[in-house]
Design an enzyme around this catalytic site. Structure first.
Site, PDB file in Angstrom:
ATOM      1  N   MET A  35       0.840  -1.208   0.000  1.00 55.32           N
ATOM      2  CA  MET A  35       0.000   0.000   0.000  1.00 55.32           C
ATOM      3  C   MET A  35       0.874   1.257   0.000  1.00 55.32           C
ATOM      4  SD  MET A  35      -3.470  -0.892   2.027  1.00 55.32           S
ATOM      5  CE  MET A  35      -2.869  -0.569   3.661  1.00 55.32           C
ATOM      6  N   LEU A  38       6.711   3.170   1.556  1.00 53.35           N
ATOM      7  CA  LEU A  38       7.585   1.996   1.660  1.00 53.35           C
ATOM      8  C   LEU A  38       8.681   2.161   2.703  1.00 53.35           C
ATOM      9  CD1 LEU A  38       7.993   1.034  -2.099  1.00 53.35           C
ATOM     10  CD2 LEU A  38       6.227   0.332  -0.468  1.00 53.35           C
ATOM     11  N   HIS A  39       9.043   1.032   3.299  1.00 50.30           N
ATOM     12  CA  HIS A  39      10.159   0.954   4.239  1.00 50.30           C
ATOM     13  C   HIS A  39      10.974  -0.293   3.885  1.00 50.30           C
ATOM     14  CE1 HIS A  39       7.670  -2.097   6.099  1.00 50.30           C
ATOM     15  NE2 HIS A  39       6.702  -1.220   6.320  1.00 50.30           N
ATOM     16  N   GLY A  41      11.126  -3.135   5.102  1.00 52.44           N
ATOM     17  CA  GLY A  41      10.370  -4.396   5.091  1.00 52.44           C
ATOM     18  C   GLY A  41       9.790  -4.678   3.714  1.00 52.44           C
ATOM     19  N   HIS A  42       9.188  -3.666   3.116  1.00 45.34           N
ATOM     20  CA  HIS A  42       8.650  -3.838   1.757  1.00 45.34           C
ATOM     21  C   HIS A  42       9.771  -4.175   0.774  1.00 45.34           C
ATOM     22  CE1 HIS A  42       5.560  -0.817   3.352  1.00 45.34           C
ATOM     23  NE2 HIS A  42       4.822  -1.857   3.053  1.00 45.34           N
ATOM     24  N   GLY A 155       4.556 -10.546   3.822  1.00 44.61           N
ATOM     25  CA  GLY A 155       5.377 -10.450   5.014  1.00 44.61           C
ATOM     26  C   GLY A 155       4.787 -11.164   6.223  1.00 44.61           C
TER      27      GLY A 155
HETATM   28  P1  AMP Z   1       1.399  -3.026   3.444  1.00 42.76           P
HETATM   29  O1  AMP Z   1       1.958  -1.981   2.551  1.00 42.76           O
HETATM   30  O2  AMP Z   1       1.401  -2.662   4.886  1.00 42.76           O
HETATM   31  O3  AMP Z   1       0.071  -3.538   2.943  1.00 42.76           O
HETATM   32  O4  AMP Z   1       2.397  -4.259   3.352  1.00 42.76           O
HETATM   33  C1  AMP Z   1       2.749  -4.825   2.110  1.00 42.76           C
HETATM   34  C2  AMP Z   1       3.525  -6.097   2.339  1.00 42.76           C
HETATM   35  O5  AMP Z   1       4.698  -5.806   3.104  1.00 42.76           O
HETATM   36  C3  AMP Z   1       2.736  -7.134   3.127  1.00 42.76           C
HETATM   37  O6  AMP Z   1       3.011  -8.423   2.607  1.00 42.76           O
HETATM   38  C4  AMP Z   1       3.289  -6.986   4.526  1.00 42.76           C
HETATM   39  O7  AMP Z   1       3.176  -8.142   5.311  1.00 42.76           O
HETATM   40  C5  AMP Z   1       4.740  -6.651   4.227  1.00 42.76           C
HETATM   41  N1  AMP Z   1       5.350  -5.972   5.362  1.00 42.76           N
HETATM   42  C6  AMP Z   1       4.834  -4.945   6.093  1.00 42.76           C
HETATM   43  N2  AMP Z   1       5.648  -4.612   7.104  1.00 42.76           N
HETATM   44  C7  AMP Z   1       6.724  -5.434   7.028  1.00 42.76           C
HETATM   45  C8  AMP Z   1       7.930  -5.603   7.789  1.00 42.76           C
HETATM   46  N3  AMP Z   1       8.175  -4.837   8.853  1.00 42.76           N
HETATM   47  N4  AMP Z   1       8.804  -6.560   7.405  1.00 42.76           N
HETATM   48  C9  AMP Z   1       8.556  -7.354   6.327  1.00 42.76           C
HETATM   49  N5  AMP Z   1       7.442  -7.249   5.555  1.00 42.76           N
HETATM   50  C10 AMP Z   1       6.538  -6.308   5.905  1.00 42.76           C
END
Ligand code: AMP
Length: 287
Positions: A35, A38-39, A41-42, A155
């Protein structure tokens, strides 16, 4: 160091053209939907994608159907320019798909076909976010149909989402392999999240208490403690002491998130969700 800017497309048809050319060349495709905001983790999911497949696609779409009416859809951070720069600098994404809602939902929200997930979708995070996981399934199914990846990366931070998407993919016979990336954390243990930016300076100091409380539960379990109720009560008290409003702390079976049996020896997971100021934070740890 100069970096090549990632290619950004906004339409389903542009994704289709790129994917068709890759397929014609025999390339495999990994996909990491996000979404945005980005950080690391993404970006780690894209890096795993680059190891698993020849081509990597990311998407940025703040999906309206997974937000409740009182949730933060309007406020959710949208930082496309910074996101593009991060992806470009990381250098392992071949295509960034940034659709408008009309691309994903061509008939509009009211006429959209929606998926309905089984009961797990109404437990844990689903208990306080009715319809959330159905909305996630509704968008992930579309994105998979558009991108047609060989491998989908999600994630561990959103572990309930991972298990539900695993179920959806198996139950609908979707031709994609699902893999999980580990949770990336700040140095103090806080799981990276776009919602961390809702925290003010004081809350940011308190925020690692969620990870600490879950780690304590995990460590006690590893040491042989089997009184689940006592551990969970202590974790909730620890969260309250750190200024959180705990929503749930639960111990579940790792593979399917069903209730864990204190007498059993199956792999477990401890999961928690709690409100801290404006931010609703989630985290989990394998036991
Ligand atoms: P989001 O943008 O929050 O919908 O997350 C997109 C993807 O990134 C999803 O598969 C999340 O599980 C993964 N994600 C979010 N936060 C982290 C993190 N801290 N470490 C690894 N993956 C993550």
């Amino acid at each position: 160091m100069a970096t090549n800017a990632v290619r950004v497309v906004h339409t389903v048809s542009e994704v289709g053209t790129a994917v068709a050319a890759w397929r014609a060349a025999g390339d495999t495709i990994a996909f990491a939907p996000t979404m945005g905001n980005l950080h690391a983790g993404h970006l780690s999911l894209a890096a795993l994608g680059a190891e698993a497949a020849r081509r990597v696609v990311m998407s940025i779409f703040v999906n309206p159907t997974q937000f409740g009416p009182a949730e933060d859809f309007a406020a959710y951070p949208r930082t496309l320019a910074a996101d593009q720069a991060l992806i470009s600098a990381a250098g392992n994404c071949d295509l960034l798909f940034v659709p408008a809602a009309g691309e994903i939902y061509p008939f509009g929200a009211a006429e959209a076909v929606r998926l309905q997930l089984p009961v797990l979708s109404r437990e844990l995070c689903g208990a306080s976010r009715p319809g959330h996981f159905d909305g996630v399934a509704t968008v992930v199914c579309r994105l998979l149909n558009i991108v047609t990846p060989n491998v989908l990366f999600l994630g561990q931070k959103d572990y309930q989402q991972f298990v539900l998407m695993q179920h959806m993919i198996a139950d609908l016979h979707m031709p994609v392999e699902l893999r999980m990336g580990p949770t990336l954390r700040e140095p103090d243990g806080l799981a990276m999240s776009s919602r961390n930016r809702y925290l003010d300076a004081r809350e940011r100091q308190q925020a690692p208490a969620l990870h600490r409380a879950l780690a304590r539960v995990r460590d006690h379990l590893r040491a042989g403690e089997r009184d689940f109720a006592r551990l969970i009560t202590a974790a909730r008290a620890e969260l309250e002491g750190a200024g959180f409003k705990p929503e749930y702390v639960e111990l579940r079976r790792q593979d399917d998130l069903r209730t864990a049996n204190p007498e059993g020896d199956e792999p477990r997971i401890v999961l928690g969700a709690a409100q801290l100021g404006r931010a609703r934070l989630i985290d989990n740890l394998f036991v």
